[in-house]
Design an enzyme around this catalytic site. Structure first.
Site, PDB file in Angstrom:
ATOM      1  N   SER A  58     -21.880 -25.313  27.792  1.00  0.00           N
ATOM      2  CA  SER A  58     -21.663 -24.240  28.690  1.00  0.00           C
ATOM      3  C   SER A  58     -20.990 -22.628  29.062  1.00  0.00           C
ATOM      4  O   SER A  58     -20.840 -21.838  28.736  1.00  0.00           O
ATOM      5  CB  SER A  58     -19.482 -24.325  28.424  1.00  0.00           C
ATOM      6  OG  SER A  58     -18.766 -24.586  27.595  1.00  0.00           O
ATOM      7  N   LYS A 100     -14.221 -20.155  25.854  1.00  0.00           N
ATOM      8  CA  LYS A 100     -14.486 -20.105  27.072  1.00  0.00           C
ATOM      9  C   LYS A 100     -14.323 -18.255  26.494  1.00  0.00           C
ATOM     10  O   LYS A 100     -14.043 -18.166  26.051  1.00  0.00           O
ATOM     11  CB  LYS A 100     -13.283 -19.993  27.855  1.00  0.00           C
ATOM     12  CG  LYS A 100     -14.150 -21.647  28.363  1.00  0.00           C
ATOM     13  CD  LYS A 100     -14.810 -22.533  28.846  1.00  0.00           C
ATOM     14  CE  LYS A 100     -14.866 -23.983  28.623  1.00  0.00           C
ATOM     15  NZ  LYS A 100     -16.300 -24.298  28.590  1.00  0.00           N
TER      16      LYS A 100
END
Length: 256
Positions: A58, A100
């Site tokens: 991701s 993230k």
């Protein structure tokens, strides 16, 4: 008999060369300083950084699946826009950390997209770390106002990342508490990609984080190792040179 005396004299000179004199004292200092730097560097790293293995893609291309990273231990209050952080939130994942990128902080409004770019507080943000040719957000999302003390986070691989946009229907509208942050990623160490680039696209919105002390720590460890090895090598080298000179000087000279 004379040969034995010459050999003993050579050994004595070599021993004095390796143990005494300015060179010997300096080699001892080099080893001591080297050990201090080496151990201090490792100790500083152990206190300041934590290693993590990133299990998903991701954050590609910044961090690929399986990459090993070093993340600086920081308080949630120190997190700024653009930081790649490690956090835990059971509404996202139970029993595991998540990596993230912070794109908005408390009080910000974030939306997508304006001219194909992420918009924070009405300003388009340049994101050079995104995969080339990909949009800032493939799904698009409405304007979100980030509550005080919380963060809005996205993966650099926007198409497949289960990030804040996947949790917009949650009570917190996809935001995460600052207190959930454990660390800020500084470097990808395996494979060796080096320090993460500074997120300069967010500078128009406020101060961005500076790199951590990892480069200085690396210099300390390498310099310490060089000094230890160099200082330790001086004794054997000096002894060999001393023996060579002593034997050369002790060779008999025949006239005629």
């Amino acid at each position: 008999m004379a040969s034995a005396q010459r050999a003993g004299s050579a050994e004595s000179v070599a021993s004095q060369a390796s143990k005494g004199g300015l060179g010997g004292r300096l080699s001892g200092v080099a080893v001591a300083v080297g050990l201090l730097l080496f151990l201090a560097g490792f100790g500083w790293a152990a206190v300041t950084y934590r290693p993590y293995t990133v299990p998903t893609s991701s954050m590609t291309p910044t961090i690929d699946a399986g990459d090993r990273v070093l993340a600086q231990r920081v308080e949630g209050a120190d997190v700024r826009r653009g930081d790649v952080v490690v956090f835990s939130d059971k509404t996202w994942v139970t029993g595991a950390d998540v990596v993230k990128r912070v794109v908005a902080v408390g009080g910000d409004t974030v939306a997508c997209c304006t001219d194909g770019k992420l918009s924070v507080n009405g300003k388009p943000v340049d994101e050079p770390y995104l995969p080339k040719g990909t949009p800032a957000e493939v799904k698009g999302f409405p304007t979100v106002t980030v509550p005080k003390g919380r963060l809005f986070l996205l993966g650099d691989e926007r198409q497949g990342s289960l990030d804040s946009t996947a949790h917009l229907t949650d009570a917190a509208e996809g935001t995460v508490s600052r207190s959930a942050v454990h660390a800020r990623v500084d470097s990808v160490v395996w494979p060796m990609r080096g320090m993460l680039a500074r997120p300069t696209g967010f500078e128009a919105l406020g101060t961005v984080s500076e790199a951590g002390p990892l480069p200085l720590i690396e210099v300390m460890i390498v310099a310490g190792a060089v000094l230890v090895l160099g200082g330790a090598a001086y004794g054997p080298i000096a002894a060999r040179v001393g023996r060579s000179r002593a034997r050369s000087g002790a060779e008999p000279v025949h006239a005629g």
